[in-house]
Design an enzyme around this catalytic site. Sequence first.
Site: not given
Length: 529
Positions: A12, A14, A193, A244, A376, A455, A498, A500
């Site tokens: 995971s 990637l 591989k 990368d 927030c 809330r 928010h 963003e």
Amino acid sequence: MKYIVVTGGVMSGLGKGITTASIGRLLKNRGYQVTAVKIDPYLNIDAGTMNPAQHGEVFVLSDGGEVDLDLGNYERFLDINLKSIHNITTGKVYRNVIEKERRGDFLGATVQIIPHITDEIRYCISRAAQETVNGGKVADVCMVEVGGTVGDIESMPFLEAVRQMHGDLAPEDMILVHVTLVPMDTMGDFKTKPTQHSVKALRELGLQPDIIVARSSDVIGPQTKKKISTFTDVPVKAVVSAKDAPDIYQIPMELEKEGLADVVCSYLSLENREPDTAWYRVVSQEYTNRVTVAIVSKYGIEDVYMSIKESLKHAGRALSTEVNIRWLDAETFELHDLADVDGILIPGGFGKRGIEGKIRAIRYARENKKPYLGLCLGFQLAVIEYTRHVLGIEDATSEEMGDGTHVIAILPEQEEVSDLGGTMRLGDCDVVLKDGTKVTGLYGKTAIVERHRHRYEVNPAFIADLEAAGLVFSGTCGPRMEVCEIPNHPFYLATQFHPEFRSSPTKPSPPYIGFVEACKKNKSSSEIR
């Protein structure tokens, strides 16, 4: 409708989400309407109640959906507004099937994974694909990211549903993109591989990838591509190197150079139009300035604040300013850590851990004229700090935090709420801004829409006293306070919403633009002194 299904293998993390968003961007640059669906195989209904330290940021959609952070990347890359139906979870699928069984929709049949669960998955994908995302026409292409890794037991029903769809659709209407890891050994050789085994596992499920996106630390050469092609039956032209990158917005450009868009258009029988380069110009903006922003936070994991990071980048690019983030632990930082930063930001959050540290940082920003942006919880704490140290009510706090003078109180409609999931004040709300204020100058208008997730609100009993003491509530939504600012401060702005969650490279958030601009001015004045 054309479908591009993105799966992942080996491990995971990637970058399937960025790959999905980048492929969508390549097609959008060619004039195609693109939408996106994220499949999360967990049993949760949504991401709203998940621990951010484990799951990362909870992104909020315009309709109030609390979803995986990948949907935030889809929106930022594709300039679209998604809805809750664009996030499919195992929890939603099973809930829908069980509700149908209880209603008798299956006419007494034994409810099974195949066909009932897989049929529901297929329905959810098709329904989301047909949903317009910006109020316009239905998309030409739907990106579908299957979360998790091939071989995970949680993903099996979803991959089976994809297999069925793939068999029912014409070859040019669905392609499979498999993202794998191609690690480099100590000798500098790429090892194929893991990719071979990953594709083998996918084939065992009846799925043959059309394209392989090979993730690696460096560019994969022709020989390695040829080897992958030989063992996976994927043409060499469809084995794509994805090294990368220091900036996620560079990835579409790198994939363009690899010829990925040409392959996708060929496989889907789409006209390979000349790509528009406007988006690339925006994300390739060079920096001429640099500022440092302190984010005083509860969690030490950057993914928890993904949208904040990206929004600072968006604003920085618009202002040709590189934004360096200094992450400070709200419980352990010292005030001298703030002395040389150009601005201070307090993000949203829940719970009382780290609250007093954040309040100290806000007081420092207010008293030392450092640019401050509160989001927030950062808005609520700004009100608490002002109440304590300007109004002199030393025990001012939030009802969420416990005993004291509750200058922040629970929303009236939240008082009887017992369930945590999906019950907050969520999604888009209209906000009215006051003429002549800082925030109105930033937005250039007095009526805006922003996304919310909270809330608690400013206690109406304290509003008059706070304003008499110099705090200006410059934005409201009905009786609720949405924005506060201090007029005689270089930049002191806090929002209950928010901003963003609506920011993108092409449409940077106004509060972030104002904040980074103020940081630039603060840096310049500091250098002069």
